[in-house]
Write a protein that holds these residues in place. Structure first.
Motif, PDB file in Angstrom:
ATOM      1  N   CYS A 136       0.852  -1.183   0.000  1.00  0.00           N
ATOM      2  CA  CYS A 136       0.000   0.000   0.000  1.00  0.00           C
ATOM      3  C   CYS A 136       0.891   1.238   0.000  1.00  0.00           C
ATOM      4  CB  CYS A 136      -0.904  -0.020   1.230  1.00  0.00           C
ATOM      5  SG  CYS A 136      -1.856   1.497   1.488  1.00  0.00           S
ATOM      6  N   ALA A 138       0.112   4.195   0.850  1.00  0.00           N
ATOM      7  CA  ALA A 138      -0.160   5.063   2.000  1.00  0.00           C
ATOM      8  C   ALA A 138       0.560   4.609   3.256  1.00  0.00           C
ATOM      9  CB  ALA A 138      -1.667   5.138   2.253  1.00  0.00           C
ATOM     10  N   CYS A 139       0.541   3.294   3.533  1.00  0.00           N
ATOM     11  CA  CYS A 139       1.103   2.820   4.803  1.00  0.00           C
ATOM     12  C   CYS A 139       2.299   1.893   4.643  1.00  0.00           C
ATOM     13  CB  CYS A 139       0.024   2.133   5.636  1.00  0.00           C
ATOM     14  SG  CYS A 139      -0.566   0.553   4.952  1.00  0.00           S
ATOM     15  N   THR A 284     -10.182  -0.751  -0.497  1.00  0.00           N
ATOM     16  CA  THR A 284      -9.725  -0.075   0.716  1.00  0.00           C
ATOM     17  C   THR A 284      -8.779  -1.001   1.463  1.00  0.00           C
ATOM     18  OG1 THR A 284     -11.781   1.181   0.895  1.00  0.00           O
ATOM     19  CG2 THR A 284     -10.428   0.998   2.881  1.00  0.00           C
ATOM     20  N   HIS A 285      -7.653  -0.446   1.885  1.00  0.00           N
ATOM     21  CA  HIS A 285      -6.645  -1.227   2.602  1.00  0.00           C
ATOM     22  C   HIS A 285      -6.918  -1.143   4.101  1.00  0.00           C
ATOM     23  CE1 HIS A 285      -2.213  -2.249   3.510  1.00  0.00           C
ATOM     24  NE2 HIS A 285      -2.816  -3.340   3.083  1.00  0.00           N
ATOM     25  N   CYS A 288      -4.638   0.725   7.077  1.00  0.00           N
ATOM     26  CA  CYS A 288      -4.604   2.182   7.171  1.00  0.00           C
ATOM     27  C   CYS A 288      -5.957   2.832   6.882  1.00  0.00           C
ATOM     28  CB  CYS A 288      -3.552   2.768   6.222  1.00  0.00           C
ATOM     29  SG  CYS A 288      -3.850   2.418   4.472  1.00  0.00           S
ATOM     30  N   GLN A 290      -7.223   3.541   4.058  1.00  0.00           N
ATOM     31  CA  GLN A 290      -7.169   4.437   2.904  1.00  0.00           C
ATOM     32  C   GLN A 290      -7.553   3.701   1.617  1.00  0.00           C
ATOM     33  OE1 GLN A 290      -6.371   7.832   3.102  1.00  0.00           O
ATOM     34  NE2 GLN A 290      -6.623   7.344   5.280  1.00  0.00           N
ATOM     35  N   PRO A 291      -8.106   4.449   0.638  1.00  0.00           N
ATOM     36  CA  PRO A 291      -8.291   3.834  -0.683  1.00  0.00           C
ATOM     37  C   PRO A 291      -6.959   3.292  -1.181  1.00  0.00           C
ATOM     38  CG  PRO A 291      -9.390   5.962  -0.579  1.00  0.00           C
ATOM     39  CD  PRO A 291      -8.567   5.848   0.674  1.00  0.00           C
TER      40      PRO A 291
END
Length: 313
Positions: A136, A138-139, A284-285, A288, A290-291
């Motif tokens: 991911c 984001a994370c 969605t993950h 986190c 987040q998308p």
């Protein structure tokens, strides 16, 4: 309505399904495999894939028509063209790495005559053999079937069902010059029904009637492909009722390892095949919230992986 009445049947809109409708054919996948190895000339594709010239002409034409390959002249007298990956074609690199990743995770991954792995991808950034991991953005955590959820996106709806293919499904592994790296992956992805069955399994569909309603496949075709995926170790046949006897088909651990591949195909389909409404589905993950924007990284050094940072040996 008959399940085979493709003129009126519709299926759930899915970017992964759209991608598989473009490349989910054994010979198309072989041509792409050769292109990612740097093959560009017609005779080189023949040598790498073992395809008959007429069949190869058809598949190269399809890939050119889809904008994945483009012809460039390399000789003027007589004029001869090579086939090169476009930006759209190169964008399938993450999916290609996820195919290799699935093969690497098997305990019986193919080896060459010297006993070495039949394929190795080296990561130029760190100099190590690549172990690709889908993460991911984001994370930074790994993307798996268990920590990712799917919901309808702005482009949710129905797509026309793909029509039947003229070519008969081949069930012989290792035929026609297929490289060892591709044998089992092509057995799963190189047939429209098997690849769409795997996708349906990730939606949580397990029972014959539910799968048939989702895909619209004839009973004999569905039975054959379920047996095929069970034999390949992707699905497990589990009895859920004794009287009368009923069975359902669950993803095995090996089957769930195909999820990162489906994520990369979905992302590619979102970028290149989505309509003006946008993506049909949104991931969605879980870790986190987040998308999901998935990124392929090297498990050794953590660096981002792309065509320019890798070499296939």
């Amino acid at each position: 309505m008959s399940p085979e009445n493709h003129s009126f049947r519709t299926v759930r809109a899915s970017s992964a399904a759209r991608a598989l409708n473009v490349i989910g054919d054994r010979w198309t996948l072989l041509a792409l495999y050769a292109a990612f190895r740097g093959v560009s000339r017609f005779d080189g594709f023949v040598a790498h894939t073992g395809m008959a010239r007429s069949l190869l002409t058809d598949r190269l034409g399809r890939l050119e028509g889809a904008g994945i390959l483009e012809r460039r002249p390399y000789q003027q007298r007589p004029v001869r063209h090579g086939y090169h990956l476009t930006a759209k074609g190169l964008d399938l690199f993450a999916a290609a790495l996820m195919i290799l990743r699935w093969d690497q995770k098997r305990g019986d991954a193919p080896v060459d005559a010297s006993g070495d792995p039949a394929h190795r991808v080296m990561h130029r950034t760190c100099g190590c053999e690549l172990v690709a991991q889908l993460t991911c953005k984001a994370c930074g955590e790994a993307v798996t079937a268990r920590n990712t959820t799917v919901a309808p996106g702005p482009g949710a709806g129905l797509d026309p069902a793909p029509g039947p293919r003229a070519q008969r499904r081949s069930i012989v592994e290792g035929e026609g010059g297929i490289p060892p790296v591709a044998e089992r992956a092509i057995a799963v992805l190189g047939d429209r029904w098997t690849s769409h069955l795997v996708a349906a399994a990730f939606y949580g569909l397990r029972r014959f009637a539910d799968l048939q309603a989702e895909l619209g496949a004839a009973s004999n075709i569905l039975s054959d492909r379920l047996a095929r995926l069970t034999a390949l170790g992707v699905l497990d046949r589990v009895r859920y009722q004794e009287r009368p006897e009923r069975w359902e088909y669950r993803l095995t651990d090996e089957g769930r390892e195909l999820f990162p591949l489906l994520v990369t195909l979905m992302a590619w389909g979102d970028r290149w095949l989505a309509g003006p409404q946008g993506a049909p589905e949104v991931l969605t993950h879980g870790p986190c919230g987040q998308p999901l924007e998935a990124v392929v990284r090297c498990a050794v050094c953590g660096g981002v992986v792309g065509p320019e940072t890798t070499v296939l040996v």
